[in-house]
Design a protein around this motif. Structure first.
Motif, PDB file in Angstrom:
ATOM      1  N   PHE A 177     -55.096 -49.710  23.018  1.00 22.38           N
ATOM      2  CA  PHE A 177     -53.807 -48.952  23.035  1.00 22.38           C
ATOM      3  C   PHE A 177     -52.951 -49.525  22.483  1.00 22.38           C
ATOM      4  N   GLU A 178     -53.428 -51.388  22.869  1.00 21.56           N
ATOM      5  CA  GLU A 178     -51.786 -51.979  23.515  1.00 21.56           C
ATOM      6  C   GLU A 178     -51.853 -53.022  22.168  1.00 21.56           C
ATOM      7  N   ASP A 179     -52.227 -53.237  21.093  1.00 28.79           N
ATOM      8  CA  ASP A 179     -52.605 -53.869  19.961  1.00 28.79           C
ATOM      9  C   ASP A 179     -52.440 -52.695  18.736  1.00 28.79           C
ATOM     10  N   LYS A 180     -50.968 -52.910  18.427  1.00 27.97           N
ATOM     11  CA  LYS A 180     -50.519 -51.933  17.258  1.00 27.97           C
ATOM     12  C   LYS A 180     -50.961 -52.589  15.828  1.00 27.97           C
ATOM     13  N   ASN A 181     -51.533 -51.969  15.256  1.00 20.51           N
ATOM     14  CA  ASN A 181     -51.448 -52.700  13.564  1.00 20.51           C
ATOM     15  C   ASN A 181     -50.816 -51.406  12.955  1.00 20.51           C
ATOM     16  N   TYR A 182     -49.832 -52.068  12.884  1.00 22.60           N
ATOM     17  CA  TYR A 182     -48.811 -51.820  11.564  1.00 22.60           C
ATOM     18  C   TYR A 182     -48.325 -51.327  10.433  1.00 22.60           C
ATOM     19  N   LEU A 183     -50.041 -51.531  10.157  1.00 20.32           N
ATOM     20  CA  LEU A 183     -50.347 -51.550   8.515  1.00 20.32           C
ATOM     21  C   LEU A 183     -50.766 -50.984   8.745  1.00 20.32           C
ATOM     22  N   LEU A 184     -52.191 -50.055   9.652  1.00 16.61           N
ATOM     23  CA  LEU A 184     -52.527 -48.954   9.314  1.00 16.61           C
ATOM     24  C   LEU A 184     -51.566 -47.605  10.143  1.00 16.61           C
ATOM     25  N   MET A 185     -50.646 -48.152  10.384  1.00 16.11           N
ATOM     26  CA  MET A 185     -49.730 -47.582  11.255  1.00 16.11           C
ATOM     27  C   MET A 185     -49.124 -46.597   9.831  1.00 16.11           C
ATOM     28  N   LYS A 186     -48.634 -47.438   8.999  1.00 13.65           N
ATOM     29  CA  LYS A 186     -48.140 -47.170   7.738  1.00 13.65           C
ATOM     30  C   LYS A 186     -49.294 -46.006   7.356  1.00 13.65           C
ATOM     31  N   MET A 199     -39.420 -37.719  14.500  1.00 14.99           N
ATOM     32  CA  MET A 199     -40.285 -38.477  15.280  1.00 14.99           C
ATOM     33  C   MET A 199     -41.522 -37.742  15.792  1.00 14.99           C
ATOM     34  N   VAL A 200     -41.820 -38.494  15.816  1.00 12.88           N
ATOM     35  CA  VAL A 200     -43.404 -37.958  16.123  1.00 12.88           C
ATOM     36  C   VAL A 200     -43.820 -38.317  17.648  1.00 12.88           C
ATOM     37  N   ILE A 201     -44.394 -36.524  17.878  1.00 12.07           N
ATOM     38  CA  ILE A 201     -44.913 -36.400  18.605  1.00 12.07           C
ATOM     39  C   ILE A 201     -46.035 -35.926  19.085  1.00 12.07           C
ATOM     40  N   SER A 202     -46.640 -36.110  20.222  1.00 11.05           N
ATOM     41  CA  SER A 202     -48.599 -36.244  20.436  1.00 11.05           C
ATOM     42  C   SER A 202     -48.365 -35.182  21.508  1.00 11.05           C
ATOM     43  N   CYS A 203     -49.545 -33.799  20.926  1.00 12.14           N
ATOM     44  CA  CYS A 203     -49.636 -33.410  22.168  1.00 12.14           C
ATOM     45  C   CYS A 203     -52.018 -33.494  22.202  1.00 12.14           C
ATOM     46  N   VAL A 204     -52.067 -33.994  23.186  1.00 12.01           N
ATOM     47  CA  VAL A 204     -53.987 -34.291  23.355  1.00 12.01           C
ATOM     48  C   VAL A 204     -54.201 -33.185  24.318  1.00 12.01           C
ATOM     49  N   GLY A 205     -55.423 -32.368  24.180  1.00 11.50           N
ATOM     50  CA  GLY A 205     -56.248 -31.837  24.627  1.00 11.50           C
ATOM     51  C   GLY A 205     -56.603 -30.602  24.369  1.00 11.50           C
ATOM     52  N   GLU A 206     -57.847 -29.985  24.978  1.00 13.51           N
ATOM     53  CA  GLU A 206     -58.137 -28.807  24.783  1.00 13.51           C
ATOM     54  C   GLU A 206     -57.515 -27.291  24.071  1.00 13.51           C
ATOM     55  N   LEU A 207     -57.387 -27.000  23.309  1.00 17.36           N
ATOM     56  CA  LEU A 207     -56.536 -25.610  22.898  1.00 17.36           C
ATOM     57  C   LEU A 207     -56.773 -23.981  23.499  1.00 17.36           C
ATOM     58  N   ASN A 208     -56.595 -24.615  24.540  1.00 13.56           N
ATOM     59  CA  ASN A 208     -55.945 -23.035  25.758  1.00 13.56           C
ATOM     60  C   ASN A 208     -55.398 -22.439  26.583  1.00 13.56           C
ATOM     61  N   LYS A 209     -55.877 -21.700  27.235  1.00 12.51           N
ATOM     62  CA  LYS A 209     -53.896 -21.200  28.317  1.00 12.51           C
ATOM     63  C   LYS A 209     -53.722 -21.710  29.081  1.00 12.51           C
ATOM     64  N   ASN A 210     -54.778 -22.568  29.998  1.00 16.03           N
ATOM     65  CA  ASN A 210     -54.874 -23.778  30.370  1.00 16.03           C
ATOM     66  C   ASN A 210     -53.458 -24.491  30.279  1.00 16.03           C
ATOM     67  N   LYS A 211     -53.703 -25.753  29.645  1.00 14.55           N
ATOM     68  CA  LYS A 211     -52.786 -27.122  28.222  1.00 14.55           C
ATOM     69  C   LYS A 211     -51.724 -26.174  27.745  1.00 14.55           C
ATOM     70  N   ALA A 269     -50.571 -44.622  18.331  1.00 18.60           N
ATOM     71  CA  ALA A 269     -49.577 -45.391  17.759  1.00 18.60           C
ATOM     72  C   ALA A 269     -48.623 -45.016  16.637  1.00 18.60           C
ATOM     73  N   ILE A 270     -48.919 -44.193  15.936  1.00 12.21           N
ATOM     74  CA  ILE A 270     -47.759 -43.671  15.243  1.00 12.21           C
ATOM     75  C   ILE A 270     -46.739 -42.709  16.340  1.00 12.21           C
ATOM     76  N   SER A 271     -46.420 -42.748  17.283  1.00 13.31           N
ATOM     77  CA  SER A 271     -46.348 -41.235  18.582  1.00 13.31           C
ATOM     78  C   SER A 271     -45.024 -41.696  18.397  1.00 13.31           C
ATOM     79  N   MET A 291     -49.335 -43.549  27.602  1.00 13.16           N
ATOM     80  CA  MET A 291     -48.165 -44.863  28.640  1.00 13.16           C
ATOM     81  C   MET A 291     -49.143 -46.720  28.767  1.00 13.16           C
ATOM     82  N   ALA A 292     -50.770 -46.381  27.774  1.00 15.77           N
ATOM     83  CA  ALA A 292     -50.802 -47.729  27.288  1.00 15.77           C
ATOM     84  C   ALA A 292     -50.210 -47.160  26.165  1.00 15.77           C
ATOM     85  N   SER A 293     -49.621 -46.820  25.396  1.00 12.67           N
ATOM     86  CA  SER A 293     -49.070 -46.783  24.425  1.00 12.67           C
ATOM     87  C   SER A 293     -48.036 -46.776  24.472  1.00 12.67           C
TER      88      SER A 293
END
Length: 330
Positions: A177-186, A199-211, A269-271, A291-293
């Motif tokens: 997560f620490e080393d961002k490759n800007y060509l890859l991000m593009k 603006m890019v927002i990410s949400c990571v997790g199982e798609l269920n009622k709890n999440k 990395a793109i978020s 946080m690591a990103s």
């Protein structure tokens, strides 16, 4: 060499532990996994892990619990494990019940107890006495947030004066997560049709009622700037169609459902922001990866999330269901 068994409800959960299992194998131990095998097994088999299919049920009350109990009893008697490490509540209880008279050392990691401050009363009525009972069959118990640890240390007794540990979740492989490759991000932004100004927002997790991803969609729908926001929803689950239907109904055409991904580090990395709006968490790995990103974090006011997000410092905490405030914080 020790023979070690990992037990969880389903194979997907074991990806959190694969890194550690590899270390155990490298150290000369034989490692097995017992769970409901519902995913591709190649990643586990190529490491030399022996898999056992157990008919665990997702529901708290099910006839399958009796079947799973019998399957585990047979497995324990056949394999004679030295150590059994349990994960997930249902597998953790049934598995420890079946193992209580074995000679194996019993370890249980609670990835967020179902009873906590603010949880429904039924959770305390149902899960608290079961977990307290199962603790008496357990030699080592591991908790991953401070609220759970403090409760167990005060209220639970383990067998043979067993030990209770607090650790900060299952860990994060920082170098991903620490080393961002800007060509890859593009390249990623182009493939995902994300505008340069979005603006890019990410949400990571199982798609269920709890999440509770619906709260995030409601917040986005409530935003005056939603046309300039791209939302990446990563994960699979039984709420996927309901969430898609909400997007279609409200014209949220910049929401992408990416399914199960192995390139989360590149997506983060793109978020700009990582959002987790769960009702219940243990110590969420996705927020630690955020946080690591170096992303800003948004999360709900619940145990586990509060351990990671310090309101106004590395992100914001909002109340569960309060999509208006979530929208403002975005």
């Amino acid at each position: 060499m020790s023979k070690i068994l990992y037990v969880s409800r389903e194979l997907t959960h074991m990806y959190f532990h694969l890194h550690y299992i590899k270390h155990l194998i490298e150290d000369g131990h034989e490692v097995h996994i017992a769970c409901e095998i519902n995913k591709n097994t190649d990643d586990f088999k190529k490491c030399g892990i022996k898999l056992h299919n157990i008919s665990f049920a997702r529901k708290s009350i099910s006839i399958n619990h009796k079947i799973a109990y019998s399957q585990l009893k047979t497995l324990y008697n056949t394999e004679n494990y030295d150590l059994i490490h349990f994960h997930t509540p249902i597998a953790g209880f049934i598995g420890r019940l079946a193992a209580k008279n074995t000679k194996a050392k019993i370890v249980y990691t609670a990835h967020g107890l179902h009873f906590f401050k603010g949880s429904p009363a039924i959770n305390w009525i149902l899960y608290y006495p079961l977990e307290k009972m199962a603790a008496k069959w357990t030699d080592v118990m591991i908790l991953i947030n401070k609220e759970d640890y403090n409760l167990v240390e005060r209220k639970f007794s383990l067998r043979n004066n067993g030990q209770i540990y607090y650790i900060n979740g299952v860990g994060v492989q920082l170098d991903l997560f620490e080393d961002k490759n800007y060509l890859l991000m593009k390249k990623y932004k182009k493939e995902l049709n994300i505008c340069k100004s979005d603006m890019v927002i990410s949400c990571v997790g199982e798609l269920n009622k709890n999440k509770n991803q619906i709260q995030l969609l409601q917040a986005l729908n409530n935003s005056k700037n939603k046309e300039n926001v791209s939302l990446l929803i990563v994960g699979e689950g039984n709420e996927k169609q309901n969430l898609k239907d909400y997007c279609d109904k409200n014209g949220l055409n910049k929401v992408q459902f990416l399914g199960y991904r192995r390139d989360v580090a590149n997506l983060l990395a793109i978020s700009d922001i990582l959002v987790l709006v769960s009702h219940r968490e243990g110590l969420p790995k996705s927020l630690m990866e955020g946080m690591a990103s170096s992303l800003a974090l948004l999360g709900t006011n619940t145990r586990g999330i509060r351990d990671i997000i310090k309101d106004g410092i590395n992100g914001y905490i909002v109340e569960i269901g309060d999509y208006n405030t979530l929208s403002e914080k975005i």
